[in-house]
Design an enzyme around this catalytic site. Structure first.
Site, PDB file in Angstrom:
ATOM      1  N   ASN A   1       0.855  -1.192   0.000  1.00  0.00           N
ATOM      2  CA  ASN A   1       0.000   0.000   0.000  1.00  0.00           C
ATOM      3  C   ASN A   1       0.889   1.240   0.000  1.00  0.00           C
ATOM      4  O   ASN A   1       1.519   1.547   1.007  1.00  0.00           O
ATOM      5  CB  ASN A   1      -0.894  -0.029   1.249  1.00  0.00           C
TER       6      ASN A   1
ATOM      7  N   LYS B   1      -0.015   4.266  -0.206  1.00  0.00           N
ATOM      8  CA  LYS B   1      -0.723   5.406   0.421  1.00  0.00           C
ATOM      9  C   LYS B   1      -0.566   6.652  -0.458  1.00  0.00           C
ATOM     10  O   LYS B   1      -0.498   6.541  -1.672  1.00  0.00           O
ATOM     11  CB  LYS B   1      -0.203   5.641   1.839  1.00  0.00           C
TER      12      LYS B   1
ATOM     13  N   HIS C   1      -9.543   0.632   4.849  1.00  0.00           N
ATOM     14  CA  HIS C   1      -8.212   0.780   5.451  1.00  0.00           C
ATOM     15  C   HIS C   1      -8.335   1.677   6.683  1.00  0.00           C
ATOM     16  O   HIS C   1      -9.152   2.594   6.719  1.00  0.00           O
ATOM     17  CB  HIS C   1      -7.233   1.388   4.443  1.00  0.00           C
TER      18      HIS C   1
ATOM     19  N   GLU D   1      -6.761   4.114   7.791  1.00  0.00           N
ATOM     20  CA  GLU D   1      -6.679   5.575   7.596  1.00  0.00           C
ATOM     21  C   GLU D   1      -7.970   6.120   7.021  1.00  0.00           C
ATOM     22  O   GLU D   1      -8.338   7.271   7.277  1.00  0.00           O
ATOM     23  CB  GLU D   1      -5.457   5.901   6.721  1.00  0.00           C
TER      24      GLU D   1
ATOM     25  N   GLU E   1      -5.228  -5.447  10.593  1.00  0.00           N
ATOM     26  CA  GLU E   1      -4.222  -4.406  10.789  1.00  0.00           C
ATOM     27  C   GLU E   1      -4.516  -3.657  12.087  1.00  0.00           C
ATOM     28  O   GLU E   1      -5.335  -2.730  12.100  1.00  0.00           O
ATOM     29  CB  GLU E   1      -4.260  -3.414   9.626  1.00  0.00           C
TER      30      GLU E   1
ATOM     31  N   GLY F   1       2.227   2.110  10.605  1.00  0.00           N
ATOM     32  CA  GLY F   1       3.078   3.281  10.422  1.00  0.00           C
ATOM     33  C   GLY F   1       3.757   3.743  11.695  1.00  0.00           C
ATOM     34  O   GLY F   1       4.307   4.842  11.746  1.00  0.00           O
TER      35      GLY F   1
ATOM     36  N   SER G   1       3.499  -2.248  10.233  1.00  0.00           N
ATOM     37  CA  SER G   1       4.966  -2.159  10.343  1.00  0.00           C
ATOM     38  C   SER G   1       5.660  -3.469   9.976  1.00  0.00           C
ATOM     39  O   SER G   1       6.664  -3.843  10.600  1.00  0.00           O
ATOM     40  CB  SER G   1       5.367  -1.691  11.752  1.00  0.00           C
TER      41      SER G   1
HETATM   42  C1  PEP Z   1      -0.749  -0.168   5.795  1.00  0.00           C
HETATM   43  O1  PEP Z   1      -0.723   0.888   5.201  1.00  0.00           O
HETATM   44  O2  PEP Z   1      -1.698  -0.935   5.603  1.00  0.00           O
HETATM   45  C2  PEP Z   1       0.336  -0.506   6.718  1.00  0.00           C
HETATM   46  C3  PEP Z   1       0.297  -1.659   7.341  1.00  0.00           C
HETATM   47  O3  PEP Z   1       1.349   0.407   6.876  1.00  0.00           O
HETATM   48  P1  PEP Z   1       2.782   0.150   7.581  1.00  0.00           P
HETATM   49  O4  PEP Z   1       3.339  -1.115   7.005  1.00  0.00           O
HETATM   50  O5  PEP Z   1       3.607   1.354   7.208  1.00  0.00           O
HETATM   51  O6  PEP Z   1       2.544   0.035   9.046  1.00  0.00           O
END
Ligand code: PEP
Length: 253
Positions: free
Chosen positions: A9, A11, A97, A99, A169, A175, A215
């Site tokens: 992703n 973003k 997601h 966000e 997630e 992040g 992460s």
């Molecule tokens: C994501 O955007 O779904 C995500 C898991 O980001 P990150 O790997 O940066 O934590």
């Protein structure tokens, strides 16, 4: 056997040049053998989807969108429909997601409409679920995930569920550099799989792919994916570095 799935992703990152450069590096990376054993998809910003798709053409990596709108067409300024995404070669889309849930304010009902519209239009949705830190601390993880899964999949029959991937997630791990331990991830994945078994049946529960996101990076990818119910990774930050993303794909092979 569930085929592992690694999704990147991007973003709201990259530009016209760096998006294609990243795609070129991924396409020429040593992932061709991985293509047969691992599903790999990247999710660039809408405006770079076509260029990235072109750069990945002939590789085993496919493209997906970070979001989609549920209406077919009409007066929905700023939105992008399923058929538009199909038209430019998208196969997947993220729905719900964290966000979009927590920054933009999307609710389960809207996310369900997006999941449903995606499937009806031939796009494969990745339904993202996960708890906030305060919800985990209050031991509400299972409750939150149950609500998000049940409401996100509302109205989908067995056949339609087969098009769905779920991504667990935990919001506190996205992040932040904090990763759920493989055991924490496994616990929730196992819970979600059992939930799908109750909502549908054991066959579909065993078939559905459940990805972990939060992460993920080359250093923890193999450990996370070694867990029985972790079928792959949804990767944010580390998917912006070709070498890191290729290493994560290799860890899934
Ligand atoms: C994501 O955007 O779904 C995500 C898991 O980001 P990150 O790997 O940066 O934590």
């Amino acid at each position: 056997m569930r085929k592992p799935f690694v999704a990147g992703n991007w973003k709201m990152n990259t530009n016209g040049h760096t998006s294609v450069d990243l795609a070129d590096r991924l396409a020429s990376g040593s992932v061709e053998s991985a293509g047969h054993t691992v599903t790999v998809a990247v999710f660039p910003p809408f405006v770079y989807l076509q260029a990235v798709g072109k750069a990945l053409n002939g590789s085993s990596i496919t493209i997906g969108a970070q979001d989609v709108y549920f209406e077919q067409d009409g007066a929905f300024t700023g939105e992008i429909s399923v058929s538009m995404l199909k038209d430019i070669g998208c196969n997947y889309c993220l729905c719900g997601h964290s966000e979009r849930r927590h920054v933009i304010g999307e609710k389960d009902e809207l996310i369900n409409k997006k999941v449903t519209a995606a499937i009806n239009g031939g796009l494969l949705p990745i339904l993202c679920v996960g708890e906030l830190l305060e919800e985990r601390k209050a031991s509400q993880t299972n409750e939150v995930v149950t609500r998000q899964v049940k409401e996100g999949l509302a109205g989908l029959n067995d056949e339609k569920l087969a098009a769905v991937t779920i991504a667990y997630e935990p919001v506190w791990a996205i992040g932040t550099g904090l990763t759920a331990t493989p055991q924490q991830a496994q616990e929730v994945h196992d819970f979600i799989r059992k939930l799908i078994g109750q909502m549908y049946n054991e066959r579909l529960a065993q078939e559905i792919r459940i990805l972990y996101g939060g992460s993920a990076k080359p250093g923890n990818a193999a450990d996370l994916m070694s867990q029985e119910d972790v079928d792959g990774l949804l990767v944010g930050g580390a998917s912006l570095k070709a070498d890191d993303f290729l290493a994560i794909i290799q860890a899934a092979v």
